[in-house]
Design a protein around this motif. Structure first.
Motif, PDB file in Angstrom:
ATOM      1  N   LYS A 106      -1.096  15.593 106.524  1.00  0.00           N
ATOM      2  CA  LYS A 106      -1.188  14.249 106.616  1.00  0.00           C
ATOM      3  C   LYS A 106       0.244  13.219 107.068  1.00  0.00           C
ATOM      4  O   LYS A 106       0.374  12.359 107.738  1.00  0.00           O
ATOM      5  N   VAL A 107       1.125  14.368 106.857  1.00  0.00           N
ATOM      6  CA  VAL A 107       2.764  13.967 107.061  1.00  0.00           C
ATOM      7  C   VAL A 107       3.384  13.745 108.349  1.00  0.00           C
ATOM      8  O   VAL A 107       3.276  15.356 108.535  1.00  0.00           O
ATOM      9  N   ALA A 108       3.875  13.203 109.654  1.00  0.00           N
ATOM     10  CA  ALA A 108       4.198  13.703 110.143  1.00  0.00           C
ATOM     11  C   ALA A 108       6.551  13.422 109.835  1.00  0.00           C
ATOM     12  O   ALA A 108       6.515  14.061 110.741  1.00  0.00           O
ATOM     13  N   GLY A 109       6.422  12.055 109.829  1.00  0.00           N
ATOM     14  CA  GLY A 109       7.788  12.360 109.066  1.00  0.00           C
ATOM     15  C   GLY A 109       7.594  10.919 107.810  1.00  0.00           C
ATOM     16  O   GLY A 109       6.533  10.030 107.839  1.00  0.00           O
ATOM     17  N   ILE A 110       8.874  10.631 108.040  1.00  0.00           N
ATOM     18  CA  ILE A 110       9.066  10.034 106.946  1.00  0.00           C
ATOM     19  C   ILE A 110      10.229   8.843 106.281  1.00  0.00           C
ATOM     20  O   ILE A 110      10.615   9.559 106.926  1.00  0.00           O
ATOM     21  N   LEU A 111       9.871   7.454 107.027  1.00  0.00           N
ATOM     22  CA  LEU A 111      11.300   6.513 107.005  1.00  0.00           C
ATOM     23  C   LEU A 111      11.092   5.660 105.643  1.00  0.00           C
ATOM     24  O   LEU A 111      10.057   5.213 105.172  1.00  0.00           O
ATOM     25  N   PHE A 114      14.186   9.345  98.241  1.00  0.00           N
ATOM     26  CA  PHE A 114      13.473  10.452  97.352  1.00  0.00           C
ATOM     27  C   PHE A 114      13.625   9.770  96.162  1.00  0.00           C
ATOM     28  O   PHE A 114      14.895  10.471  95.243  1.00  0.00           O
ATOM     29  N   MET A 115      13.022   9.804  94.322  1.00  0.00           N
ATOM     30  CA  MET A 115      13.549  10.064  93.275  1.00  0.00           C
ATOM     31  C   MET A 115      13.272  11.086  92.629  1.00  0.00           C
ATOM     32  O   MET A 115      11.737  11.783  93.062  1.00  0.00           O
ATOM     33  N   PRO A 116      13.688  11.420  92.409  1.00  0.00           N
ATOM     34  CA  PRO A 116      13.659  13.574  92.041  1.00  0.00           C
ATOM     35  C   PRO A 116      12.609  13.760  90.633  1.00  0.00           C
ATOM     36  O   PRO A 116      12.574  12.377  89.687  1.00  0.00           O
ATOM     37  N   PRO A 117      12.792  14.502  89.992  1.00  0.00           N
ATOM     38  CA  PRO A 117      11.209  14.400  88.772  1.00  0.00           C
ATOM     39  C   PRO A 117      12.277  13.717  87.358  1.00  0.00           C
ATOM     40  O   PRO A 117      13.493  13.932  87.042  1.00  0.00           O
ATOM     41  N   GLY A 118      11.467  12.937  87.050  1.00  0.00           N
ATOM     42  CA  GLY A 118      12.381  12.117  86.044  1.00  0.00           C
ATOM     43  C   GLY A 118      12.838  11.206  85.777  1.00  0.00           C
ATOM     44  O   GLY A 118      14.391  11.061  85.330  1.00  0.00           O
ATOM     45  N   PRO A 145      11.397  15.150 108.773  1.00  0.00           N
ATOM     46  CA  PRO A 145      12.212  14.608 108.754  1.00  0.00           C
ATOM     47  C   PRO A 145      11.977  13.094 107.950  1.00  0.00           C
ATOM     48  O   PRO A 145      11.086  12.793 107.575  1.00  0.00           O
ATOM     49  N   THR A 146      12.848  12.793 107.775  1.00  0.00           N
ATOM     50  CA  THR A 146      12.782  12.067 106.806  1.00  0.00           C
ATOM     51  C   THR A 146      14.654  10.644 107.030  1.00  0.00           C
ATOM     52  O   THR A 146      15.292  11.307 107.216  1.00  0.00           O
ATOM     53  N   THR A 147      14.103  10.110 107.807  1.00  0.00           N
ATOM     54  CA  THR A 147      15.154   9.297 107.341  1.00  0.00           C
ATOM     55  C   THR A 147      15.442   7.591 106.461  1.00  0.00           C
ATOM     56  O   THR A 147      13.889   6.711 106.178  1.00  0.00           O
ATOM     57  N   VAL A 148      16.806   7.780 105.854  1.00  0.00           N
ATOM     58  CA  VAL A 148      16.274   5.855 104.616  1.00  0.00           C
ATOM     59  C   VAL A 148      17.394   5.119 105.280  1.00  0.00           C
ATOM     60  O   VAL A 148      18.671   5.323 105.655  1.00  0.00           O
ATOM     61  N   ILE A 149      16.527   3.462 105.455  1.00  0.00           N
ATOM     62  CA  ILE A 149      17.941   2.498 105.320  1.00  0.00           C
ATOM     63  C   ILE A 149      17.740   2.284 104.426  1.00  0.00           C
ATOM     64  O   ILE A 149      17.416   1.655 103.533  1.00  0.00           O
ATOM     65  N   MET A 150      19.617   2.278 104.284  1.00  0.00           N
ATOM     66  CA  MET A 150      19.411   1.029 102.806  1.00  0.00           C
ATOM     67  C   MET A 150      20.674  -0.001 103.642  1.00  0.00           C
ATOM     68  O   MET A 150      21.462   0.159 104.532  1.00  0.00           O
ATOM     69  N   GLY A 151      20.267  -0.968 102.955  1.00  0.00           N
ATOM     70  CA  GLY A 151      20.738  -2.565 103.034  1.00  0.00           C
ATOM     71  C   GLY A 151      22.497  -2.126 102.283  1.00  0.00           C
ATOM     72  O   GLY A 151      22.541  -1.205 101.511  1.00  0.00           O
ATOM     73  N   VAL A 207      20.582  14.522  96.944  1.00  0.00           N
ATOM     74  CA  VAL A 207      19.153  14.049  97.167  1.00  0.00           C
ATOM     75  C   VAL A 207      18.573  15.282  98.084  1.00  0.00           C
ATOM     76  O   VAL A 207      17.553  15.283  98.637  1.00  0.00           O
ATOM     77  N   LYS A 208      19.052  15.461  99.662  1.00  0.00           N
ATOM     78  CA  LYS A 208      18.665  16.752 100.222  1.00  0.00           C
ATOM     79  C   LYS A 208      19.068  17.751  99.846  1.00  0.00           C
ATOM     80  O   LYS A 208      17.937  18.378 100.450  1.00  0.00           O
ATOM     81  N   LYS A 209      18.580  17.762  98.403  1.00  0.00           N
ATOM     82  CA  LYS A 209      18.441  19.264  97.397  1.00  0.00           C
ATOM     83  C   LYS A 209      16.423  18.957  96.973  1.00  0.00           C
ATOM     84  O   LYS A 209      16.292  19.969  98.101  1.00  0.00           O
ATOM     85  N   TYR A 210      16.043  17.701  96.772  1.00  0.00           N
ATOM     86  CA  TYR A 210      14.595  17.981  97.635  1.00  0.00           C
ATOM     87  C   TYR A 210      14.411  16.984  99.216  1.00  0.00           C
ATOM     88  O   TYR A 210      12.874  17.584  99.511  1.00  0.00           O
ATOM     89  N   VAL A 211      14.971  16.739 100.353  1.00  0.00           N
ATOM     90  CA  VAL A 211      14.650  16.336 101.566  1.00  0.00           C
ATOM     91  C   VAL A 211      15.795  16.837 102.314  1.00  0.00           C
ATOM     92  O   VAL A 211      16.326  16.404 102.830  1.00  0.00           O
ATOM     93  N   PRO A 212      16.144  17.755 102.529  1.00  0.00           N
ATOM     94  CA  PRO A 212      16.619  18.234 103.572  1.00  0.00           C
ATOM     95  C   PRO A 212      16.789  18.182 104.942  1.00  0.00           C
ATOM     96  O   PRO A 212      18.166  18.112 105.009  1.00  0.00           O
ATOM     97  N   LYS A 213      15.923  17.085 105.292  1.00  0.00           N
ATOM     98  CA  LYS A 213      15.950  16.929 107.041  1.00  0.00           C
ATOM     99  C   LYS A 213      16.429  15.684 106.463  1.00  0.00           C
ATOM    100  O   LYS A 213      16.167  14.495 107.955  1.00  0.00           O
TER     101      LYS A 213
END
Length: 322
Positions: A123-128, A134-138, A252-258, A278-284
């Motif tokens: 269902k997902v083409a990309g995430i921003l 991304f929050m790792p387990p625990g 594909p993923t983008t994170v925008i932080m202030g 974080v790229k261990k979980y979200v390589p792109k």
């Protein structure tokens, strides 16, 4: 045709036994983008982005999570979990016959967005996401241990936030939270102090947040109250990242932080994002920092966020057509 705020329409969708509110703008035949809010946000948080993506030829959907705003509250808010919000997101898309979307999440909306992609990859083409990666387990059990007196820790305690908020009207509570969360430092209460006491009544709202905006938020939280909002995210934080073993988000993923977002000061968080762990979980993943940006980027710098968002959507639009 240039679209404006008054062209945002509102519908209710049946999802998992609840009637959920979805704000929407853009043509039904256009590629779809779903916006997931955080706290103290609501569909209205995305007003600037919804109009921008609709004007760029996308269909924008912004639900209120269960127990927030105009959506129904679950029968037992104290039993709500992140999994409910993930399931609701899937149900909303199914009931609107949308097979694939871009997912945009702000704050804890990110904690819904990534597991949603892991559980429903088709269902997902990309995430921003904005304000949280991304929050790792625990995550909040082991990796990012929150300081005592920091608001999420305080609000995890059943009854404490209720008593704190209960001293004020809803509008004052939302106002105080907006003021607190737009700071660049972690706001930590002393042992005998409550979170609401950290804001002086004379402190002005951030310049980019109007009294009219505050009225819009207050009206929505008047309706829903804070019961579900305190449960998810705060009282279910220990479960974050438990949905999938050995998670890897392949889209594909983008994170925008202030650059001035207090989240970067949570012990371990800034390092986790900047070191590339974080790229261990979200390589792109690509990470973009906005100078002078607070935790409320979509409202503080809407033009900048719209530009970054549209770059991301246009670069990856072909993935929706596959």
């Amino acid at each position: 045709m240039v679209m404006a705020m008054d062209q945002i329409t509102h519908r209710f969708v049946q999802a998992n036994g609840l009637k959920l509110h979805v704000a929407e703008i853009g043509s039904e035949s256009s590629p779809a983008v779903i916006f997931l809010h955080g706290f103290p946000e609501i569909w209205y948080t995305w007003r600037h982005q919804m109009i921008a993506v609709a004007n760029a030829g996308f269909r924008a959907l912004a639900p209120d999570f269960r127990g927030y705003g105009l959506s129904d509250s679950p029968a037992e808010p104290e039993k709500a979990t992140f999994t409910d919000l993930i399931d609701d997101t899937a149900s909303i898309l199914d009931s609107l016959n949308i097979s694939k979307v871009f997912v945009i999440g702000k704050d804890f909306g990110a904690i819904v967005a990534y597991p949603f992609a892991l559980l429903h990859p088709e269902k997902v083409a990309g995430i921003l996401t904005l304000g949280l990666p991304f929050m790792p387990p625990g995550a909040f059990k082991h990796q990012f241990v929150l300081p005592e007196g920091f608001y999420p820790r305080r609000w995890q305690e059943p009854g404490r936030a209720e008593a704190d908020f209960g001293r004020f009207d809803v509008k004052t509570v939302v106002r105080n939270i907006y003021i607190l969360f737009s700071q660049s430092e972690l706001q930590i209460a002393d042992q005998n102090q409550e979170i609401m006491d950290l804001v002086k009544p004379s402190t002005p709202l951030p310049a980019w947040f109007t009294e009219q905006d505050l009225e819009a938020y207050a009206a929505l939280y008047e309706k829903s109250g804070f019961r579900t909002a305190l449960q998810v995210p705060y009282r279910t934080m220990d479960m974050v990242g438990s949905e999938v073993e050995d998670p890897k988000v392949e889209v594909p993923t983008t994170v925008i932080m202030g650059e001035e977002d207090y989240v970067l000061k949570i012990p371990g968080m800034g390092e986790y994002i900047r070191s590339g762990e974080v790229k261990k979980y979200v390589p792109k993943q690509e990470t973009i920092y906005v100078p002078h940006g607070s935790h409320f980027l979509p409202e503080q710098f809407p033009d900048k966020v719209n530009e970054l968002m549209l770059n991301f959507l246009n670069q990856n639009k072909h993935l929706l057509l596959v």
